[in-house]
Design a protein around this motif. Structure first.
Motif, PDB file in Angstrom:
ATOM      1  N   LEU A  44     -43.687  52.950 -15.796  1.00  0.00           N
ATOM      2  CA  LEU A  44     -43.759  51.654 -15.951  1.00  0.00           C
ATOM      3  C   LEU A  44     -45.165  51.094 -15.587  1.00  0.00           C
ATOM      4  CD1 LEU A  44     -40.468  50.555 -14.685  1.00  0.00           C
ATOM      5  CD2 LEU A  44     -41.123  50.309 -16.832  1.00  0.00           C
ATOM      6  N   LEU A  45     -46.229  52.113 -15.559  1.00  0.00           N
ATOM      7  CA  LEU A  45     -47.512  51.649 -15.176  1.00  0.00           C
ATOM      8  C   LEU A  45     -48.153  50.610 -15.967  1.00  0.00           C
ATOM      9  CD1 LEU A  45     -49.435  55.265 -14.652  1.00  0.00           C
ATOM     10  CD2 LEU A  45     -48.395  53.612 -12.904  1.00  0.00           C
ATOM     11  N   LEU A  46     -48.018  50.667 -17.242  1.00  0.00           N
ATOM     12  CA  LEU A  46     -48.728  49.744 -18.265  1.00  0.00           C
ATOM     13  C   LEU A  46     -47.881  48.496 -18.244  1.00  0.00           C
ATOM     14  CD1 LEU A  46     -50.245  51.843 -21.114  1.00  0.00           C
ATOM     15  CD2 LEU A  46     -51.082  51.593 -18.901  1.00  0.00           C
ATOM     16  N   THR A  47     -46.869  48.455 -17.757  1.00  0.00           N
ATOM     17  CA  THR A  47     -46.169  47.009 -17.738  1.00  0.00           C
ATOM     18  C   THR A  47     -46.649  46.140 -16.794  1.00  0.00           C
ATOM     19  OG1 THR A  47     -44.395  47.522 -15.913  1.00  0.00           O
ATOM     20  CG2 THR A  47     -43.851  48.125 -18.385  1.00  0.00           C
ATOM     21  N   ASP A  48     -47.595  46.596 -15.778  1.00  0.00           N
ATOM     22  CA  ASP A  48     -47.993  45.677 -14.780  1.00  0.00           C
ATOM     23  C   ASP A  48     -49.543  45.429 -14.982  1.00  0.00           C
ATOM     24  OD1 ASP A  48     -49.121  44.795 -12.252  1.00  0.00           O
ATOM     25  OD2 ASP A  48     -47.879  45.927 -10.912  1.00  0.00           O
ATOM     26  N   PRO A  49     -50.036  44.244 -15.280  1.00  0.00           N
ATOM     27  CA  PRO A  49     -51.380  43.978 -15.540  1.00  0.00           C
ATOM     28  C   PRO A  49     -52.207  44.232 -14.575  1.00  0.00           C
ATOM     29  CG  PRO A  49     -49.979  42.066 -15.433  1.00  0.00           C
ATOM     30  CD  PRO A  49     -49.051  42.730 -15.166  1.00  0.00           C
ATOM     31  N   ASP A  50     -51.820  44.077 -13.168  1.00  0.00           N
ATOM     32  CA  ASP A  50     -52.697  44.432 -12.071  1.00  0.00           C
ATOM     33  C   ASP A  50     -53.053  46.071 -12.117  1.00  0.00           C
ATOM     34  OD1 ASP A  50     -52.939  41.793 -11.351  1.00  0.00           O
ATOM     35  OD2 ASP A  50     -50.858  42.147 -10.082  1.00  0.00           O
ATOM     36  N   ILE A  51     -52.191  46.661 -12.701  1.00  0.00           N
ATOM     37  CA  ILE A  51     -52.244  48.261 -12.639  1.00  0.00           C
ATOM     38  C   ILE A  51     -53.209  48.496 -14.033  1.00  0.00           C
ATOM     39  CG2 ILE A  51     -51.367  50.648 -12.701  1.00  0.00           C
ATOM     40  CD1 ILE A  51     -48.991  49.586 -11.169  1.00  0.00           C
ATOM     41  N   ARG A  52     -52.910  47.780 -14.727  1.00  0.00           N
ATOM     42  CA  ARG A  52     -53.492  48.027 -16.273  1.00  0.00           C
ATOM     43  C   ARG A  52     -55.133  47.727 -16.154  1.00  0.00           C
ATOM     44  NH1 ARG A  52     -49.533  44.995 -19.018  1.00  0.00           N
ATOM     45  NH2 ARG A  52     -51.118  43.328 -19.437  1.00  0.00           N
ATOM     46  N   GLU A  53     -55.341  46.939 -15.252  1.00  0.00           N
ATOM     47  CA  GLU A  53     -56.900  46.404 -15.188  1.00  0.00           C
ATOM     48  C   GLU A  53     -57.490  47.421 -14.320  1.00  0.00           C
ATOM     49  OE1 GLU A  53     -57.384  43.195 -11.451  1.00  0.00           O
ATOM     50  OE2 GLU A  53     -57.096  42.445 -13.441  1.00  0.00           O
ATOM     51  N   ARG A  54     -56.992  48.249 -13.531  1.00  0.00           N
ATOM     52  CA  ARG A  54     -57.623  49.206 -12.869  1.00  0.00           C
ATOM     53  C   ARG A  54     -57.835  50.552 -13.329  1.00  0.00           C
ATOM     54  NH1 ARG A  54     -55.544  45.696  -9.580  1.00  0.00           N
ATOM     55  NH2 ARG A  54     -56.458  45.029  -7.571  1.00  0.00           N
ATOM     56  N   LEU A  55     -57.141  50.779 -14.630  1.00  0.00           N
ATOM     57  CA  LEU A  55     -57.273  52.013 -15.172  1.00  0.00           C
ATOM     58  C   LEU A  55     -58.273  52.101 -16.283  1.00  0.00           C
ATOM     59  CD1 LEU A  55     -53.375  52.292 -16.139  1.00  0.00           C
ATOM     60  CD2 LEU A  55     -54.668  53.361 -14.291  1.00  0.00           C
ATOM     61  N   HIS A  56     -59.364  53.122 -16.221  1.00  0.00           N
ATOM     62  CA  HIS A  56     -60.363  53.298 -17.230  1.00  0.00           C
ATOM     63  C   HIS A  56     -59.756  53.723 -18.477  1.00  0.00           C
ATOM     64  CE1 HIS A  56     -62.038  53.331 -12.995  1.00  0.00           C
ATOM     65  NE2 HIS A  56     -63.047  52.878 -13.642  1.00  0.00           N
ATOM     66  N   THR A  57     -58.804  54.397 -18.544  1.00  0.00           N
ATOM     67  CA  THR A  57     -58.108  54.911 -19.880  1.00  0.00           C
ATOM     68  C   THR A  57     -56.726  54.880 -19.571  1.00  0.00           C
ATOM     69  OG1 THR A  57     -60.250  56.181 -20.395  1.00  0.00           O
ATOM     70  CG2 THR A  57     -58.042  56.626 -21.673  1.00  0.00           C
ATOM     71  N   VAL A  97     -40.534  50.169 -21.213  1.00  0.00           N
ATOM     72  CA  VAL A  97     -41.562  51.199 -21.292  1.00  0.00           C
ATOM     73  C   VAL A  97     -42.204  51.098 -22.914  1.00  0.00           C
ATOM     74  CG1 VAL A  97     -41.935  53.682 -21.325  1.00  0.00           C
ATOM     75  CG2 VAL A  97     -40.009  52.598 -20.039  1.00  0.00           C
ATOM     76  N   GLU A  98     -41.411  51.135 -23.600  1.00  0.00           N
ATOM     77  CA  GLU A  98     -41.788  51.200 -25.219  1.00  0.00           C
ATOM     78  C   GLU A  98     -42.565  50.086 -25.550  1.00  0.00           C
ATOM     79  OE1 GLU A  98     -42.054  51.769 -29.389  1.00  0.00           O
ATOM     80  OE2 GLU A  98     -41.546  50.064 -28.407  1.00  0.00           O
ATOM     81  N   PRO A  99     -42.490  48.784 -25.242  1.00  0.00           N
ATOM     82  CA  PRO A  99     -43.384  47.740 -25.612  1.00  0.00           C
ATOM     83  C   PRO A  99     -44.713  47.828 -24.966  1.00  0.00           C
ATOM     84  CG  PRO A  99     -41.296  46.875 -24.916  1.00  0.00           C
ATOM     85  CD  PRO A  99     -41.124  48.460 -24.506  1.00  0.00           C
ATOM     86  N   SER A 100     -44.682  48.748 -23.642  1.00  0.00           N
ATOM     87  CA  SER A 100     -46.049  48.929 -23.107  1.00  0.00           C
ATOM     88  C   SER A 100     -47.194  49.810 -23.772  1.00  0.00           C
ATOM     89  CB  SER A 100     -45.760  49.236 -21.551  1.00  0.00           C
ATOM     90  OG  SER A 100     -45.411  50.683 -21.559  1.00  0.00           O
ATOM     91  N   LYS A 101     -46.504  50.479 -24.715  1.00  0.00           N
ATOM     92  CA  LYS A 101     -47.492  51.289 -25.735  1.00  0.00           C
ATOM     93  C   LYS A 101     -48.554  50.417 -26.270  1.00  0.00           C
ATOM     94  CE  LYS A 101     -44.994  53.746 -28.725  1.00  0.00           C
ATOM     95  NZ  LYS A 101     -44.420  54.032 -30.197  1.00  0.00           N
TER      96      LYS A 101
END
Ligand SMILES: Nc1ncnc2c1ncn2[C@@H]1O[C@H](COP(=O)(O)OP(=O)(O)O)[C@@H](O)[C@H]1O
Ligand SMILES: O=c1ccn([C@@H]2O[C@H](COP(=O)(O)O)[C@@H](O)[C@H]2O)c(=O)[nH]1
Length: 208
Positions: A116-129, A175-179
């Motif tokens: 569920l990493l990419l469902t969270d905008p605060d995690i997304r913004e910390r990922l470089h890729t 999960v699937e929508p976070s793709k």
């Protein structure tokens, strides 16, 4: 130097751990074992030791509320500032956090993997890729059945019932929508050699 965070997501048993471990093993030869590490989102499942086993079995482990993302984000930020972090250890059989933690020192590259990493905008913004593993759900189910019975102390009936009640519905809802937030979509899972080489090349490019 602030670490490079690489996110790997996808359905349960899609191959996230295998892909992360393969990249880790192969890159550590090149950048050194002390420069690369893996953080699992699963380590941040909320502790449920205050609940009865009956209640723990009713928990929806595929919903974002099951995770302590605040702690995960705090740890990413502490690593970013050059501090050590104490990563929790999660027990899938008891559904609780163990009393000991794992010390992780700052690394130049940190692979973060979880459903569920990419469902969270605060995690997304910390990922470089960010990478989404796109493995057909029937294959994931077969892999999960085998893995959960062999190594997570589960029965065939419990895996099937949990799959129907929460795993599949939450995959569809979250999960699937976070793709849509992934930079790269990898078919099949942890043994896609072309994808592994591309991800390693990307990490080396980010390190330059
Ligand atoms: N491409 C693949 N081919 C065959 N088995 C695979 C493949 N990818 C993963 N597996 C196996 O499937 C199971 C689940 O994979 P894992 O990487 O643990 O999934 P996840 O971390 O996404 O839950 C493991 O036993 C793993 O070895
Ligand atoms: O106590 C628990 C905690 C989690 N799960 C299941 O684990 C998967 C996520 O882990 P993967 O390694 O990505 O498969 C998730 O689908 C949860 O349903 C559990 O069964 N019990």
């Amino acid at each position: 130097m602030s670490p490079i965070f690489i996110g790997i997501t996808g359905a349960s048993a899609s191959g996230k751990s295998l892909l992360s471990a393969t990249i880790y093993q192969e890159l550590k030869e090149e950048v050194g074992a002390h420069h690369i590490g893996i953080i699992k989102e699963d380590s941040y499942y909320k502790d449920q030791s205050h609940m009865s086993m009956e209640e723990r079995l009713k928990t929806n482990y595929d919903h974002p509320n099951a995770f302590d993302h605040h702690l995960l984000i705090e740890h990413l930020d502490q690593l970013g500032r050059g501090f050590h972090v104490d990563i929790p250890v999660y027990d899938y059989t008891e559904h609780t956090r163990a009393s000991d933690t794992i010390d992780m020192e700052p690394r130049r590259v940190v692979i973060v993997e979880g459903i569920l990493l990419l469902t969270d905008p605060d995690i997304r913004e910390r990922l470089h890729t960010s990478i989404y593993i796109d493995t057909p759900l029937d294959i994931c189910l077969v892999r999960r059945l085998q893995r959960d019975i062999e190594s997570r102390g589960r029965s065939l009936e419990s895996v099937i019932s949990q799959y129907r009640q929460t795993v599949r519905p939450m995959f569809m809802q979250f999960v699937e929508p976070s793709k849509q937030f992934a930079d790269l979509i990898v078919p099949r899972g942890g043994k896609n050699r072309v994808a592994i080489e591309m991800i390693k090349a990307r990490i080396k490019q980010l390190l330059e």
